[in-house]
Design a protein around this motif. Structure first.
Motif, PDB file in Angstrom:
ATOM      1  N   THR A  89      56.842 -23.311 -15.730  1.00  0.00           N
ATOM      2  CA  THR A  89      57.858 -22.416 -15.184  1.00  0.00           C
ATOM      3  C   THR A  89      57.457 -21.903 -13.804  1.00  0.00           C
ATOM      4  O   THR A  89      58.264 -21.904 -12.868  1.00  0.00           O
ATOM      5  N   GLN A  90      56.207 -21.468 -13.658  1.00  0.00           N
ATOM      6  CA  GLN A  90      55.730 -20.903 -12.397  1.00  0.00           C
ATOM      7  C   GLN A  90      55.805 -21.899 -11.245  1.00  0.00           C
ATOM      8  O   GLN A  90      56.089 -21.533 -10.112  1.00  0.00           O
ATOM      9  N   ASN A 103      45.782 -24.352 -24.606  1.00  0.00           N
ATOM     10  CA  ASN A 103      45.409 -23.178 -23.807  1.00  0.00           C
ATOM     11  C   ASN A 103      43.963 -23.227 -23.325  1.00  0.00           C
ATOM     12  O   ASN A 103      43.653 -22.773 -22.218  1.00  0.00           O
ATOM     13  N   THR A 121      60.523 -25.835 -21.930  1.00  0.00           N
ATOM     14  CA  THR A 121      59.837 -24.594 -22.299  1.00  0.00           C
ATOM     15  C   THR A 121      60.322 -24.059 -23.652  1.00  0.00           C
ATOM     16  O   THR A 121      59.556 -23.445 -24.386  1.00  0.00           O
ATOM     17  N   SER A 156      53.053 -24.143 -20.757  1.00  0.00           N
ATOM     18  CA  SER A 156      54.481 -23.857 -20.599  1.00  0.00           C
ATOM     19  C   SER A 156      54.707 -22.847 -19.482  1.00  0.00           C
ATOM     20  O   SER A 156      55.630 -22.987 -18.669  1.00  0.00           O
ATOM     21  N   HIS A 157      53.859 -21.821 -19.438  1.00  0.00           N
ATOM     22  CA  HIS A 157      53.981 -20.783 -18.409  1.00  0.00           C
ATOM     23  C   HIS A 157      53.882 -21.378 -17.017  1.00  0.00           C
ATOM     24  O   HIS A 157      54.685 -21.058 -16.127  1.00  0.00           O
ATOM     25  N   SER A 188      51.123 -22.236 -24.794  1.00  0.00           N
ATOM     26  CA  SER A 188      51.862 -21.216 -24.036  1.00  0.00           C
ATOM     27  C   SER A 188      51.457 -21.184 -22.565  1.00  0.00           C
ATOM     28  O   SER A 188      52.290 -20.955 -21.683  1.00  0.00           O
ATOM     29  N   SER A 189      50.177 -21.402 -22.265  1.00  0.00           N
ATOM     30  CA  SER A 189      49.710 -21.379 -20.881  1.00  0.00           C
ATOM     31  C   SER A 189      50.286 -22.565 -20.107  1.00  0.00           C
ATOM     32  O   SER A 189      50.744 -22.420 -18.969  1.00  0.00           O
TER      33      SER A 189
END
Length: 423
Positions: free
Chosen positions: A45-46, A66, A28, A41-42, A38-39
């Protein structure tokens, strides 16, 4: 002579640098330099896939931008299903730009994290990579169409991690299949019905830990619950902890990633837990010897003795003893295993008798209480080899010294240079 010694020191420094290699990475952090991802990567993490990626040393991440992620998330998949889909985009091999265009035979099958979960039947968790005419490289699930194409390299740390962009999400009916709703899983009910009732009841009496467990379940979780006999014997120590430390202890016995037994056996090494938070590492180390899987901290080692449930996104394993985090307990405070037959005078079987005339009347220093050791910065967590290790996957530039044969080679070379310069 001084000049020769100076040269020898220089040679030593050069050889030492040769033995240092980049080891840890943080996917990340690498993607943070590329806002158009960014999406992606998000959701790494989630879904806790980022943790699994960071633990591996040879891996390729096939990222989508994205716009492609927006098309995926608009379909209303649960976080568990999204995890399956994205895990198909994590290849368990290194594919940099050069390797993609030099695939032997023009095509290769790469195993993925989705295949490693055991949830992919047959070879549906493999990805076909084909070097097409005109410089194109196509990607697709094994047996499916090559409908996604290599766009560019995003980040490359040679032979460690490669992050590449592909044109679209890999289509897979298997990965996109509905998964059991985590909310429907009764964590404490499963534990209570399979020999971990005391731990389940302890968890239920701690609202903070109970909430953390339930919230983590959706993205995948593995719990190591002590059997009833072990937990009963530990309760007096647990009750002496402060409220925050009780919660930290319970969180420590769960990992925010789903691990089947097969995955545990192939993923030896340190793992973060639900209690991991900044300076408080709260790590445990997984080790296996054949079919036996053990969990280790600086304080003690326990063995997995039963599987209560192993259905993605949840795995619960019973352990023979209570695993103790070094952040809450001191090694000297851990009770030694009970001897086969206690001595008549009540002393511990292994306790040495004091020498005559010495130590008479002296009292033993009491072992520190669990509360005294919380956040003890002077006792870093152990690495998989039992050596204190402060390097974590959060440090993108972390390094380690290569051991074994390479270290021996360095020593041999140093001796050779020393003898030639000093004679």
């Amino acid at each position: 002579m001084a000049k020769k010694m100076s040269s020898l020191i220089s040679i030593f420094n050069i050889l030492l640098l040769i033995t240092i290699q980049t080891h840890a990475h943080n996917v990340t952090r690498l993607l943070a330099n590329h806002p158009s991802f960014s999406s992606f990567s998000h959701f790494l993490t989630q879904t806790h896939l980022a943790d699994e990626i960071n633990r591996r040393t040879t891996i390729t991440v096939c990222a989508v931008d994205n716009a492609a992620m927006s098309a995926l998330t608009s379909k209303g998949y649960t976080i568990s299903t999204l995890k399956n889909i994205l895990s198909l985009h994590v290849l368990l091999d290194y594919f940099g730009t050069k390797k993609l265009h030099q695939i032997r035979g023009g095509s290769a099958l790469a195993a993925t994290l989705f295949q490693a979960t055991g949830a992919a039947p047959g070879t549906t968790g493999f990805v076909n990579i084909t070097d097409l005419r005109g410089g194109k490289v196509g990607f697709g699930p094994d047996g499916g169409d090559l409908s996604s194409f290599f766009v560019k390299s995003i980040e490359e740390v040679p032979y460690n991690i490669s992050i590449i962009q592909i044109s679209r999400v890999l289509p897979s009916e298997t990965a996109a299949a509905p998964t059991p709703a985590p909310a429907e899983m009764n964590l404490t009910g499963i534990m209570s019905a399979h020999g971990c009732k005391v731990f389940a009841e302890t968890l239920l009496t701690n609202p903070g830990a109970s909430k953390t467990y339930q919230e983590s379940l959706e993205g995948g979780m593995t719990v190591f619950c002590p059997g009833d006999d072990a937990m009963k014997g530990f309760l007096p120590k647990y009750k002496n902890l402060t409220a925050p430390k009780k919660e930290a202890f319970l969180d420590f016995l769960a990992v925010p990633t789903y691990y089947s037994m097969a995955m545990l056996k192939s993923n030896n090494g340190p793992m973060n837990t639900l209690a991991t938070d900044g300076a408080n590492k709260f790590e445990l180390t997984v080790q296996n010897d054949g079919e036996k899987v053990t969990l280790k901290t600086r304080i003690n080692t326990v063995k997995i003795v039963d599987t209560l449930i192993d259905e993605q996104p949840l795995a619960i394993y019973a352990t023979d003893k209570v695993l103790l985090p070094k952040e809450l307990f001191k090694a000297s405070a851990v009770e030694a295993p009970a001897p086969a037959s206690a001595p008549a005078d009540g002393d511990a079987a292994d306790s040495p008798k004091p020498a005559k005339g010495k130590g008479k009347g002296k009292k033993k220093k009491a072992a520190p209480s669990p509360d005294e050791s919380f956040g003890d910065s002077d006792s870093p967590a152990e690495g998989p080899d039992g050596v204190a290790d402060d390097a974590t996957a959060d440090d993108a530039g972390a390094v380690k010294i290569i051991g074994g044969a390479k270290a021996g080679l360095v020593v041999s070379l140093l001796c050779l240079f020393a003898s030639s310069w000093l004679l």
